[in-house]
Design a protein around this motif. Sequence first.
Motif, mmCIF file in Angstrom:
data_model
loop_
_atom_site.group_PDB
_atom_site.id
_atom_site.type_symbol
_atom_site.label_atom_id
_atom_site.label_comp_id
_atom_site.label_asym_id
_atom_site.label_seq_id
_atom_site.Cartn_x
_atom_site.Cartn_y
_atom_site.Cartn_z
ATOM 1 N N LYS A 1 0.836 -1.205 0.000
ATOM 2 C CA LYS A 1 0.000 0.000 0.000
ATOM 3 C C LYS A 1 0.861 1.241 0.000
ATOM 4 C CE LYS A 1 -4.461 -1.058 1.877
ATOM 5 N NZ LYS A 1 -5.291 -1.151 3.062
ATOM 6 N N GLU A 2 0.504 2.339 -0.673
ATOM 7 C CA GLU A 2 -0.595 2.429 -1.600
ATOM 8 C C GLU A 2 -0.080 2.277 -3.026
ATOM 9 O OE1 GLU A 2 -3.853 3.153 -0.933
ATOM 10 O OE2 GLU A 2 -3.543 3.259 1.224
ATOM 11 N N ASN A 3 -0.782 1.510 -3.821
ATOM 12 C CA ASN A 3 -0.538 1.457 -5.276
ATOM 13 C C ASN A 3 0.862 1.068 -5.709
ATOM 14 O OD1 ASN A 3 -3.151 2.185 -5.888
ATOM 15 N ND2 ASN A 3 -2.691 4.372 -5.726
ATOM 16 N N ARG A 4 1.471 0.182 -5.002
ATOM 17 C CA ARG A 4 2.768 -0.306 -5.464
ATOM 18 C C ARG A 4 2.673 -1.810 -5.692
ATOM 19 N NH1 ARG A 4 7.200 2.121 -1.526
ATOM 20 N NH2 ARG A 4 5.455 2.123 -0.073
ATOM 21 N N GLU B 1 -4.857 -0.281 -16.373
ATOM 22 C CA GLU B 1 -6.191 -0.767 -16.000
ATOM 23 C C GLU B 1 -6.117 -2.221 -15.528
ATOM 24 O OE1 GLU B 1 -9.295 0.592 -16.195
ATOM 25 O OE2 GLU B 1 -8.908 2.519 -17.147
ATOM 26 N N ILE B 2 -5.464 -3.039 -16.337
ATOM 27 C CA ILE B 2 -5.386 -4.465 -16.008
ATOM 28 C C ILE B 2 -4.589 -4.670 -14.709
ATOM 29 C CG2 ILE B 2 -4.539 -6.737 -16.774
ATOM 30 C CD1 ILE B 2 -6.876 -5.828 -18.470
ATOM 31 N N SER B 3 -3.454 -3.992 -14.603
ATOM 32 C CA SER B 3 -2.643 -4.128 -13.381
ATOM 33 C C SER B 3 -3.415 -3.614 -12.178
ATOM 34 C CB SER B 3 -1.336 -3.345 -13.510
ATOM 35 O OG SER B 3 -0.636 -3.758 -14.619
ATOM 36 N N GLY B 4 -4.152 -2.504 -12.387
ATOM 37 C CA GLY B 4 -4.954 -1.927 -11.301
ATOM 38 C C GLY B 4 -6.033 -2.884 -10.846
ATOM 39 N N VAL B 5 -6.659 -3.542 -11.808
ATOM 40 C CA VAL B 5 -7.681 -4.539 -11.468
ATOM 41 C C VAL B 5 -7.057 -5.651 -10.648
ATOM 42 C CG1 VAL B 5 -9.081 -6.403 -12.471
ATOM 43 C CG2 VAL B 5 -9.253 -4.101 -13.385
ATOM 44 N N MET B 6 -5.891 -6.101 -11.088
ATOM 45 C CA MET B 6 -5.261 -7.217 -10.386
ATOM 46 C C MET B 6 -4.855 -6.841 -8.967
ATOM 47 S SD MET B 6 -3.214 -8.777 -13.544
ATOM 48 C CE MET B 6 -3.211 -10.525 -13.425
ATOM 49 N N SER B 7 -4.275 -5.672 -8.789
ATOM 50 C CA SER B 7 -3.893 -5.286 -7.423
ATOM 51 C C SER B 7 -5.137 -5.026 -6.581
ATOM 52 C CB SER B 7 -2.971 -4.068 -7.424
ATOM 53 O OG SER B 7 -3.624 -2.957 -7.971
ATOM 54 N N GLY B 8 -6.165 -4.426 -7.206
ATOM 55 C CA GLY B 8 -7.416 -4.167 -6.492
ATOM 56 C C GLY B 8 -8.110 -5.446 -6.064
ATOM 57 N N LEU B 9 -7.978 -6.477 -6.898
ATOM 58 C CA LEU B 9 -8.569 -7.762 -6.554
ATOM 59 C C LEU B 9 -7.801 -8.411 -5.422
ATOM 60 C CD1 LEU B 9 -9.196 -9.209 -10.121
ATOM 61 C CD2 LEU B 9 -10.928 -8.549 -8.461
ATOM 62 N N VAL B 10 -6.490 -8.330 -5.518
ATOM 63 C CA VAL B 10 -5.679 -8.988 -4.502
ATOM 64 C C VAL B 10 -5.822 -8.303 -3.142
ATOM 65 C CG1 VAL B 10 -3.323 -9.608 -3.853
ATOM 66 C CG2 VAL B 10 -4.082 -9.923 -6.181
ATOM 67 N N ASP B 11 -5.923 -6.988 -3.146
ATOM 68 C CA ASP B 11 -6.050 -6.322 -1.834
ATOM 69 C C ASP B 11 -7.518 -6.073 -1.441
ATOM 70 O OD1 ASP B 11 -6.910 -4.057 -3.115
ATOM 71 O OD2 ASP B 11 -5.306 -2.760 -2.408
ATOM 72 N N GLY B 12 -8.442 -6.471 -2.306
ATOM 73 C CA GLY B 12 -9.865 -6.435 -1.934
ATOM 74 C C GLY B 12 -10.587 -5.130 -2.224
ATOM 75 N N THR B 13 -9.890 -4.096 -2.634
ATOM 76 C CA THR B 13 -10.532 -2.783 -2.800
ATOM 77 C C THR B 13 -11.440 -2.717 -4.030
ATOM 78 O OG1 THR B 13 -8.560 -2.023 -3.969
ATOM 79 C CG2 THR B 13 -8.704 -1.481 -1.634
ATOM 80 N N LEU B 14 -11.185 -3.586 -4.989
ATOM 81 C CA LEU B 14 -11.946 -3.511 -6.236
ATOM 82 C C LEU B 14 -13.416 -3.874 -6.045
ATOM 83 C CD1 LEU B 14 -10.874 -3.027 -9.275
ATOM 84 C CD2 LEU B 14 -11.720 -5.329 -9.576
ATOM 85 N N LEU B 15 -13.680 -4.707 -5.061
ATOM 86 C CA LEU B 15 -15.055 -5.151 -4.832
ATOM 87 C C LEU B 15 -15.972 -3.980 -4.474
ATOM 88 C CD1 LEU B 15 -14.245 -8.388 -2.802
ATOM 89 C CD2 LEU B 15 -14.916 -8.241 -5.197
#
Lengths: 213, 162
Positions: free
Chosen positions: A76-79, A120-134
Amino acid sequence: MKYRSTLFFVSLLITSLSVISQETAERPVDDPAKLIEQASLFSQKTQSITSDFAQEKEMSFLEEKVTSTGKFYFQKENRLRWEYLKPYHYVIILNNNRIRIIDEGEVKDYDAGSNRMFVEISGVMSGLVDGTLLQSGQFDQTWHEAAGYYRVILVPRETMMKDYLSRIALKLNKQDFSVDELKMFEKSGDYTLITFRNKKMNEAIAADIFNVD
Amino acid sequence: MKRSLLTYSTWISILLLAAVSCKTPGLALSGRKAVKAYSALADGSFDRMDLKARISYKEKELAGRMIIKNDGSGLYRIAFFNELGMTWLEAAYHPGHPKKNLMIRQVSPLLNHPKTLKSLEKSFQHLFEGGTGKNTKTTETTVDKSDITIKLNNGFTLHLQL
């Protein structure tokens, strides 16, 4: 005698399959909002994730699966650092709005604007892994559960994302809401499955591995 | 004796590379492996090739892996995708087809423009059919590399690395 033993093995097989089927049967979740909230709480507590991953891309057109393996780092954040170790060394570092790609030692830097799809794709993947995308509202969500995990189907709402992904299937660990599996389906029906193993939460990660300067 | 043999074989390799590269227009081959691979691609004597690939055109660049499969009936199946698994292109190439050589199955919006696809088709033509007899380019002959580069007049470049 032969007939009896065959019958016995067939019965045993049917019973085993029935047990396996019950264990893996997925049923709809009654209150997904509650789980999204719980996942959010988990992600708030997550400062870093380190994990091994195995990636498998199914290509029906070539009638084969392509595999790769590597290490995943999130801070966190965004790395984010995706480090492919096999079949060759390839690293993707996402640090806020900057991207660095190290392709077998050759370094290339990009800004987010020049490589939006990648971000976008990387952001989705990190968001999925850290749960924020939900919680982001970027996807329509359907939740199912089975013993030990939740299955979340995410269908993108944004046109750009729809160009690349028809849906994402997530397998979330019931204990800590971390991602065990990430399956990205393309429009053709082919998918890329990423399986995370040996996850370590909130362990110190050397800052320089996210370096893009 | 050993040293002179080594020098001799290096010169032969360099001359061989230069000869092959000059023969085919818009093509640069670097390294013996590249010469061998190009030869196999041009005469269809391969089953499968797994390459690192990069396409550059008008300041855009797409990179990833390219897998080419020869189905044995004169048809080549091509898949080009990035490391994260996103498909850039899935297509079949039919050498010598009277109308259209490249049949697209799936293509990323970043490549899906008539001019880009036409350039891609031309590049594959160079790769699988040995070029069109025009547009000769200079050749790098470094022996420790293994690159195949096809550059068209409009700047479109297909770079493959073994």
